[in-house]
Every structure is written in structure tokens, then in C-alpha cells.
Design an enzyme around this catalytic site. Structure first.
Site, PDB file in Angstrom:
ATOM      1  N   SER A  13       0.932  -1.178   0.171  1.00  0.00           N
ATOM      2  CA  SER A  13       0.098  -0.109   0.178  1.00  0.00           C
ATOM      3  C   SER A  13       0.950   1.474   0.094  1.00  0.00           C
ATOM      4  O   SER A  13       0.585   2.172  -0.438  1.00  0.00           O
ATOM      5  CB  SER A  13      -0.852   0.192   1.426  1.00  0.00           C
ATOM      6  OG  SER A  13      -0.204   0.301   2.295  1.00  0.00           O
ATOM      7  N   ASN A 107      13.636   4.071   4.814  1.00  0.00           N
ATOM      8  CA  ASN A 107      12.613   3.086   5.414  1.00  0.00           C
ATOM      9  C   ASN A 107      11.653   3.807   6.054  1.00  0.00           C
ATOM     10  O   ASN A 107      11.700   4.983   6.487  1.00  0.00           O
ATOM     11  CB  ASN A 107      13.397   2.089   6.401  1.00  0.00           C
ATOM     12  CG  ASN A 107      12.531   1.233   6.702  1.00  0.00           C
ATOM     13  OD1 ASN A 107      11.933   0.390   6.102  1.00  0.00           O
ATOM     14  ND2 ASN A 107      12.626   0.933   8.104  1.00  0.00           N
ATOM     15  N   HIS A 109       8.881   2.895   9.301  1.00  0.00           N
ATOM     16  CA  HIS A 109       8.886   2.004  10.447  1.00  0.00           C
ATOM     17  C   HIS A 109       7.643   2.411  11.158  1.00  0.00           C
ATOM     18  O   HIS A 109       7.628   3.533  11.602  1.00  0.00           O
ATOM     19  CB  HIS A 109      10.231   2.014  11.248  1.00  0.00           C
ATOM     20  CG  HIS A 109      10.214   1.033  12.393  1.00  0.00           C
ATOM     21  ND1 HIS A 109      10.286  -0.158  12.247  1.00  0.00           N
ATOM     22  CD2 HIS A 109       9.720   1.442  13.528  1.00  0.00           C
ATOM     23  CE1 HIS A 109      10.024  -0.911  13.551  1.00  0.00           C
ATOM     24  NE2 HIS A 109       9.681   0.047  14.317  1.00  0.00           N
ATOM     25  N   SER A 136       7.453   6.602  11.392  1.00  0.00           N
ATOM     26  CA  SER A 136       8.851   7.327  11.198  1.00  0.00           C
ATOM     27  C   SER A 136       9.492   6.955   9.805  1.00  0.00           C
ATOM     28  O   SER A 136       9.447   5.877   9.431  1.00  0.00           O
ATOM     29  CB  SER A 136       9.887   6.878  12.212  1.00  0.00           C
ATOM     30  OG  SER A 136       9.306   7.184  13.738  1.00  0.00           O
ATOM     31  N   ASP A 145      16.673   0.014  12.509  1.00  0.00           N
ATOM     32  CA  ASP A 145      15.619   0.874  12.669  1.00  0.00           C
ATOM     33  C   ASP A 145      16.181   2.049  13.555  1.00  0.00           C
ATOM     34  O   ASP A 145      15.757   2.855  14.279  1.00  0.00           O
ATOM     35  CB  ASP A 145      14.441   0.231  13.471  1.00  0.00           C
ATOM     36  CG  ASP A 145      13.626  -0.753  12.774  1.00  0.00           C
ATOM     37  OD1 ASP A 145      13.605  -0.492  11.412  1.00  0.00           O
ATOM     38  OD2 ASP A 145      13.296  -1.593  13.199  1.00  0.00           O
ATOM     39  N   GLN A 173      -1.651   7.552   7.683  1.00  0.00           N
ATOM     40  CA  GLN A 173      -0.432   8.567   7.783  1.00  0.00           C
ATOM     41  C   GLN A 173       0.775   8.185   7.024  1.00  0.00           C
ATOM     42  O   GLN A 173       1.335   8.973   6.243  1.00  0.00           O
ATOM     43  CB  GLN A 173      -0.098   8.668   9.217  1.00  0.00           C
ATOM     44  CG  GLN A 173      -1.104   9.173  10.196  1.00  0.00           C
ATOM     45  CD  GLN A 173      -1.949  10.405   9.764  1.00  0.00           C
ATOM     46  OE1 GLN A 173      -1.225  11.295   9.403  1.00  0.00           O
ATOM     47  NE2 GLN A 173      -2.951  10.457   9.852  1.00  0.00           N
TER      48      GLN A 173
HETATM   49  C1  GAR Z   1       4.052  -0.772   6.840  1.00  0.00           C
HETATM   50  O1  GAR Z   1       3.238  -0.419   7.893  1.00  0.00           O
HETATM   51  C2  GAR Z   1       5.453  -0.159   7.086  1.00  0.00           C
HETATM   52  O2  GAR Z   1       5.493   0.545   7.945  1.00  0.00           O
HETATM   53  C3  GAR Z   1       5.789  -1.803   7.712  1.00  0.00           C
HETATM   54  O3  GAR Z   1       5.078  -2.553   6.791  1.00  0.00           O
HETATM   55  C4  GAR Z   1       3.887  -2.170   6.254  1.00  0.00           C
HETATM   56  C5  GAR Z   1       3.679  -2.460   4.839  1.00  0.00           C
HETATM   57  O4  GAR Z   1       2.630  -2.050   4.370  1.00  0.00           O
HETATM   58  N1  GAR Z   1       7.114  -1.960   7.905  1.00  0.00           N
HETATM   59  C6  GAR Z   1       8.078  -2.438   8.855  1.00  0.00           C
HETATM   60  O5  GAR Z   1       7.113  -2.979   9.602  1.00  0.00           O
HETATM   61  C7  GAR Z   1       9.543  -2.467   8.632  1.00  0.00           C
HETATM   62  N2  GAR Z   1       9.894  -3.283   9.615  1.00  0.00           N
HETATM   63  P1  GAR Z   1       2.432  -1.880   2.880  1.00  0.00           P
HETATM   64  O6  GAR Z   1       2.977  -3.316   2.340  1.00  0.00           O
HETATM   65  O7  GAR Z   1       0.889  -2.190   2.638  1.00  0.00           O
HETATM   66  O8  GAR Z   1       3.050  -0.864   2.317  1.00  0.00           O
END
Ligand code: GAR
Length: 210
Positions: A13, A107, A109, A136, A145, A173
Site C-alpha cells: 500500500s 525506510n 517504520h 517514522s 531501525d 499517515q
Molecule cells: C507498513 O506499515 C510499514 O510501516 C511496515 O510494514 C507495512 C507495510 O505495508 N514496515 C515494517 O514493519 C518494517 N519493519 P504495505 O506493504 O501495505 O506498504
């Protein structure tokens, strides 16, 4: 415009938010490649639908973290990127990888760093009875991280919240702040200098604002 490679492991997403932002007028970057370490994730379909070159590079085909990361470096370099964006890429990266892309690796996080590095951030924030949580965007350094934070967004935690509720609130967000920071990067407004993020010439607090 700057060339962006996005690494994913899942639904993508955030990738979608970045693709959509890149289509807006005068956006200074474009996604030129998407790489997933997992096959058949929805993020790959998003890349396909947007006509963006995409590939699966499975870590399972490599016998060490170092050899996988070297293959990943090579695959990324083929796209000649100015910026590499981790968007839900759920792998710990080796120092060799991080150094190769130093200063051009971002990244996102899902916590208010320096709180809750690592996994299960939403449940940990709930379990700790926190009243607020967040997300973040940071430059990636060798410390997991731990790289300099560029921008954070906060969300409230309500008493009945589940981890899924929080994850959705955070996603809203994320989809705003990641394209914004990538815009800053591609316009040269944010750079990494030493261990600091510098925005419009001003050093940002290294470990975030939380
Ligand atoms: C997001 O919430 C991101 O912040 C998190 O994975 C999700 C991916 O969602 N990342 C981590 O946890 C990194 N350690 P998405 O595939 O829908 O973009």
C-alpha cells in the site's frame, strides 16, 4: 526526475501511495523498478498494473544473508537508481548492502522511533498502555531501525483499539508522509550528512521528535 527503486515484501500500500504521488504534476521522482523477496504478493500486482518493471528475488535461493544481499545490490543497481525505498520490506539488511546505498536508502517504520524498533510495534504500543503511536521515515544505517529520522506522524491510541485498528490508522499517515519525504529527497531538500538528516540546511534531531 530521480529514479526510485522500491523494495517490498507484501501488500504494497505504501508502494501504491508512492506510485500515485509520482503521477502528480511536477513530482520529482519516478518508480523505475520494484523488487519483492516474496512471490505472489499484492505489491507485485500493483507494479504490474502501473506498468513498472518488477521482479521477485527470493532469499530462499541463497545460502547466506551476504550472498542474497549482494544479489539484491546487483538487481537494484541494474535500475541505476538515485533512491532506494524500503516499503514493508521485511528483511534485515547487511552492512555491505546498507553502505552501498548509504545516503540514498529510506525506510518507513511503524512506530515513533526510537520507541519500538523491530516487529509487532502496534501490539507493543497497546500492551505498554501508550496513549499515542505513530510512524517514522528515516535514512537507513547499519543500526536496525536506528538511522536518522526525517519525519514522523502521530496517531492516538483509543482504549478499545486492536493492533489491526492501529495498523489501519497508521497506514493513512504512512501514505501521506512517505511520498512527502521522497519528494523532499528527490528535490535535494533532505540529505544525510554523517549520522544526521538535514532538511533545507537544518539538522534534524537524530532520534526523532517523539
Ligand atoms: C507498513 O506499515 C510499514 O510501516 C511496515 O510494514 C507495512 C507495510 O505495508 N514496515 C515494517 O514493519 C518494517 N519493519 P504495505 O506493504 O501495505 O506498504
Amino acid at each position: 526526475t530521480r529514479r526510485i527503486v522500491v523494495l517490498i515484501s507484501g501488500s504494497g500500500s505504501n508502494l501504491q501511495a508512492i506510485i500515485d504521488a509520482c503521477k502528480t504534476t511536477d513530482y520529482p521522482g519516478e518508480v523505475v523498478g520494484v523488487i519483492s523477496n516474496k512471490a505472489e504478493v499484492f505489491g507485485l500486482t500493483r507494479a504490474e498494473n502501473a506498468n513498472i518493471p518488477h521482479q521477485v528475488l527470493s532469499h530462499k535461493a541463497y545460502d547466506s544473508r551476504e550472498s542474497y544481499d549482494q544479489a539484491l545490490v546487483n538487481a537494484i543497481d541494474d535500475y541505476k537508481p538515485d533512491l532506494v525505498v524500503l516499503a514493508g520490506f521485511m528483511r534485515i539488511l547487511t552492512p555491505v548492502f546498507v553502505q552501498h546505498f548509504s545516503g540514498k536508502l529510506l525506510n518507513i517504520h511503524p512506530s515513533l522511533l526510537p520507541k519500538y524498533q523491530g516487529l509487532n510495534t502496534h501490539q507493543r504500543a497497546i500492551d505498554a498502555n501508550d496513549k499515542e503511536h505513530g510512524v517514522s521515515v528515516h535514512f537507513v544505517t547499519e543500526e536496525l531501525d536506528g538511522g536518522p529520522v526525517i519525519l514522523q506522524a502521530k496517531v492516538p491510541i483509543f482504549p478499545e483499539d486492536t493492533a489491526d485498528d492501529l495498523a489501519s490508522r497508521i497506514h493513512v499517515q504512512e501514505h501521506k508522509i512517505y511520498p512527502l519525504v521522497i519528494n523532499w529527497f528527490c528535490s535535494g531538500r533532505v540529505v544525510m550528512q554523517g549520522d544526521k538528516a538535514v532538511l533545507d540546511g537544518v539538522s534534524l534531531p537524530t532520534s526523532g521528535y517523539a
